[in-house]
Design a protein around this motif. Structure first.
Motif, mmCIF file in Angstrom:
data_model
loop_
_atom_site.group_PDB
_atom_site.id
_atom_site.type_symbol
_atom_site.label_atom_id
_atom_site.label_comp_id
_atom_site.label_asym_id
_atom_site.label_seq_id
_atom_site.Cartn_x
_atom_site.Cartn_y
_atom_site.Cartn_z
ATOM 1 N N THR A 2 31.837 40.115 46.818
ATOM 2 C CA THR A 2 33.244 40.502 47.001
ATOM 3 C C THR A 2 34.119 39.741 46.012
ATOM 4 O O THR A 2 33.662 38.794 45.373
ATOM 5 C CB THR A 2 33.732 40.148 48.420
ATOM 6 O OG1 THR A 2 33.705 38.707 48.538
ATOM 7 C CG2 THR A 2 32.857 40.758 49.493
ATOM 8 N N CYS A 3 35.381 40.175 45.898
ATOM 9 C CA CYS A 3 36.313 39.490 45.004
ATOM 10 C C CYS A 3 36.515 38.031 45.432
ATOM 11 O O CYS A 3 36.630 37.144 44.588
ATOM 12 C CB CYS A 3 37.656 40.215 44.974
ATOM 13 S SG CYS A 3 37.549 41.847 44.194
ATOM 14 N N SER A 4 36.555 37.780 46.734
ATOM 15 C CA SER A 4 36.715 36.398 47.212
ATOM 16 C C SER A 4 35.535 35.536 46.790
ATOM 17 O O SER A 4 35.704 34.379 46.396
ATOM 18 C CB SER A 4 36.822 36.360 48.734
ATOM 19 O OG SER A 4 37.972 37.028 49.147
ATOM 20 N N GLU A 28 27.678 41.178 37.089
ATOM 21 C CA GLU A 28 27.523 42.462 37.763
ATOM 22 C C GLU A 28 28.803 42.838 38.506
ATOM 23 O O GLU A 28 29.262 43.981 38.453
ATOM 24 C CB GLU A 28 26.342 42.393 38.733
ATOM 25 C CG GLU A 28 25.833 43.763 39.140
ATOM 26 C CD GLU A 28 24.960 43.705 40.388
ATOM 27 O OE1 GLU A 28 24.126 42.782 40.482
ATOM 28 O OE2 GLU A 28 25.142 44.568 41.260
ATOM 29 N N HIS A 29 29.406 41.843 39.176
ATOM 30 C CA HIS A 29 30.673 42.117 39.861
ATOM 31 C C HIS A 29 31.751 42.532 38.855
ATOM 32 O O HIS A 29 32.491 43.491 39.090
ATOM 33 C CB HIS A 29 31.134 40.892 40.659
ATOM 34 C CG HIS A 29 32.447 41.113 41.362
ATOM 35 N ND1 HIS A 29 32.556 41.820 42.541
ATOM 36 C CD2 HIS A 29 33.716 40.774 41.026
ATOM 37 C CE1 HIS A 29 33.830 41.895 42.903
ATOM 38 N NE2 HIS A 29 34.564 41.256 41.999
ATOM 39 N N LEU A 30 31.781 41.836 37.737
ATOM 40 C CA LEU A 30 32.801 42.135 36.716
ATOM 41 C C LEU A 30 32.673 43.556 36.171
ATOM 42 O O LEU A 30 33.669 44.203 35.856
ATOM 43 C CB LEU A 30 32.701 41.137 35.559
ATOM 44 C CG LEU A 30 33.262 39.730 35.808
ATOM 45 C CD1 LEU A 30 32.969 38.830 34.613
ATOM 46 C CD2 LEU A 30 34.765 39.770 36.071
ATOM 47 N N GLY A 32 32.083 46.136 37.637
ATOM 48 C CA GLY A 32 32.655 47.160 38.492
ATOM 49 C C GLY A 32 34.020 46.799 39.058
ATOM 50 O O GLY A 32 34.514 47.455 39.963
ATOM 51 N N CYS A 33 34.620 45.690 38.569
ATOM 52 C CA CYS A 33 35.882 45.261 39.174
ATOM 53 C C CYS A 33 36.895 44.838 38.109
ATOM 54 O O CYS A 33 36.838 43.732 37.591
ATOM 55 C CB CYS A 33 35.644 44.110 40.157
ATOM 56 S SG CYS A 33 37.164 43.566 40.956
ATOM 57 N N ASP A 34 37.815 45.739 37.810
ATOM 58 C CA ASP A 34 38.825 45.447 36.788
ATOM 59 C C ASP A 34 39.735 44.286 37.188
ATOM 60 O O ASP A 34 40.185 43.527 36.344
ATOM 61 C CB ASP A 34 39.688 46.692 36.528
ATOM 62 C CG ASP A 34 38.886 47.764 35.793
ATOM 63 O OD1 ASP A 34 37.804 47.417 35.274
ATOM 64 O OD2 ASP A 34 39.327 48.928 35.749
ATOM 65 N N HIS A 35 40.018 44.189 38.476
ATOM 66 C CA HIS A 35 40.891 43.106 38.941
ATOM 67 C C HIS A 35 40.342 41.737 38.571
ATOM 68 O O HIS A 35 41.059 40.874 38.066
ATOM 69 C CB HIS A 35 41.089 43.181 40.461
ATOM 70 C CG HIS A 35 41.995 44.292 40.874
ATOM 71 N ND1 HIS A 35 42.193 44.640 42.183
ATOM 72 C CD2 HIS A 35 42.756 45.132 40.137
ATOM 73 C CE1 HIS A 35 43.042 45.659 42.244
ATOM 74 N NE2 HIS A 35 43.396 45.977 41.014
ATOM 75 N N CYS A 36 39.066 41.556 38.822
ATOM 76 C CA CYS A 36 38.470 40.252 38.523
ATOM 77 C C CYS A 36 38.324 40.028 37.014
ATOM 78 O O CYS A 36 38.391 38.900 36.547
ATOM 79 C CB CYS A 36 37.140 40.070 39.262
ATOM 80 S SG CYS A 36 37.402 39.788 41.034
ATOM 81 N N VAL A 37 38.151 41.111 36.273
ATOM 82 C CA VAL A 37 38.117 40.993 34.807
ATOM 83 C C VAL A 37 39.453 40.427 34.319
ATOM 84 O O VAL A 37 39.510 39.498 33.512
ATOM 85 C CB VAL A 37 37.835 42.359 34.130
ATOM 86 C CG1 VAL A 37 38.065 42.288 32.628
ATOM 87 C CG2 VAL A 37 36.399 42.812 34.412
HETATM 88 ZN ZN LIG Z 1 36.582 41.615 42.060
#
Ligand SMILES: [Zn+2]
Lengths: 77, 213
Positions: A2-4, A28-30, A32-37
Motif C-alpha cells: 500500500t501507499c502507507s 513494483e509499487h511505483l 502502478g502508483c503515480d502518487h508515490c512516484v
Molecule cells: Zn502509492
C-alpha cells in the motif's frame, strides 16, 4: 504494497538503505502508483534544493571577527 | 591530484584516526593554532545550526562563540569515541536551546518533546513539480521561500533535517548530537522531509506560482 507501506520505506529508499528484495517491491509499487512516484521525486528534489542553497551565510568580515573573539578568549583560558 | 604513494608499513593502518583527533590533542596541550583550525573548519556549520534553531542572527552569533569556547574548556572531556564535530554540535544545540528559552520566557522549548502532528504523515499535494522549479524564482526569492518554509517546522524537525540532509550526518551521529533515540531521529526526518515537500509544492508545482496564493 500500500501507499502507507511505501511511505514507511521512503527514507530508506532515498538514503539507499534498502535490500534488493525491498527495492524490487518498492519499484513494483511505483510502477502502478503515480502518487508515490511524485512523492518520491519531489521529496528527493526538496532535499537537493535545501542542500544547494545556503540559507544563513556568515559574511567573511563577521566570520573573522567571531573567530578572533573565540581565539582571544581561548588564549586566556 | 596526484596519486597517494603508500609504501612499506604505512599501507597497514589498523584504525583510521580522524584528523580532528590530532588537532584536539594538540589543542589540549595549549596549541591554540590547532584549535583555530577546528574553528575555521566548522564555524559556518555551527552558525547555520544555531540560526536554524534560534531563528535569530544575534543569538546564532553568540551561540557560535559560546559553543567553541565551551568546547575548548571541556576538551578534556572529549572522549574520542565520537567525532569531534558531533560532540561540538551537541554543545551548540544545547546553547541554542538555552537562548531560545531566554527569548520565549515561560515557554518550554526542547528538541525531544514529542510533536504531535499528523501533518505530513500522508502526502496530500500530489501534483508533480515543474521539471526545473528553481528556474521560476531568482536566487534571493528562492532563499526566502526555503527559509520561510523550514521556519514553519517545529525546532526538533528542523534540526534533524539540517543535520541529516544538509550537513550529511548519519542517523547515529544525529541521534548522538541531539540526545535522541535512533527511531526518534528516523520518524522526525521522515515527517520533516514530507512536510517540507508538501509546503514547497505550493511554489514548485506545475503551472507555477498560482498555487502559492
Ligand atoms: Zn502509492
Amino acid at each position: 504494497m500500500t501507499c502507507s507501506e511505501f511511505l514507511a520505506q521512503l527514507d530508506d529508499l532515498i538514503d539507499d538503505h534498502v535490500t534488493a528484495t525491498m527495492r524490487a517491491d518498492l519499484e513494483e509499487h511505483l510502477s502502478g502508483c503515480d502518487h508515490c512516484v511524485v512523492t518520491l521525486s519531489t521529496t528527493r528534489k526538496t532535499i537537493e534544493i535545501y542542500r544547494k542553497h545556503e540559507l544563513y551565510t556568515l559574511p567573511d568580515t563577521m566570520r573573522e571577527r567571531l573567530q578572533k573573539a573565540i581565539l582571544d578568549r581561548c588564549k586566556k583560558c | 591530484m596526484s596519486t597517494i604513494q603508500t609504501q612499506g608499513t604505512e599501507e597497514v593502518q589498523p584504525e583510521e584516526v580522524h584528523p580532528d583527533v590530532a588537532l584536539v590533542n594538540r589543542a589540549r596541550e595549549g596549541d591554540t593554532a590547532a584549535y583555530e583550525k577546528l574553528v575555521r573548519q566548522y564555524d559556518r556549520q555551527i552558525f547555520r545550526i544555531a540560526q536554524h534553531i534560534t531563528q535569530n542572527r544575534e543569538d546564532a552569533e553568540d551561540v557560535m562563540q559560546d559553543a567553541f569556547l565551551k568546547a575548548y574548556e571541556k576538551l578534556d572531556q572529549f572522549q574520542g569515541n565520537s567525532k569531534f564535530y558531533t560532540w561540538l554540535v551537541r554543545i551548540a544545540v544545547n546553547e541554542s536551546l538555552m537562548r531560545l528559552r531566554k527569548r520565549r520566557t515561560g515557554k518550554m522549548v526542547s528538541i525531544d518533546e514529542d510533536v504531535e502532528t499528523e501533518e505530513g504523515s500522508m502526502p496530500r499535494d500530489l501534483a508533480d513539480w515543474s521539471p526545473d522549479p528553481e528556474a521560476q524564482y531568482g536566487q534571493s526569492e528562492m532563499a526566502d521561500i526555503l527559509r520561510k518554509t523550514i521556519q514553519g517546522l517545529p525546532p526538533g524537525f528542523r534540526v534533524v533535517f539540517v543535520l541529516r540532509d544538509v550537513d550529511g550526518l548519519s542517523t547515529e551521529e544525529t541521534a548522538e548530537s541531539l540526545g535522541l533515540s535512533i527511531p526518534a531521529v528516523k520518524s522526525r526526518l521522515l515527517r520533516a522531509r514530507l512536510q517540507l515537500r508538501e509546503r514547497l509544492s505550493r511554489y514548485f508545482r506545475k503551472n507555477g506560482k498560482d498555487g502559492a496564493k
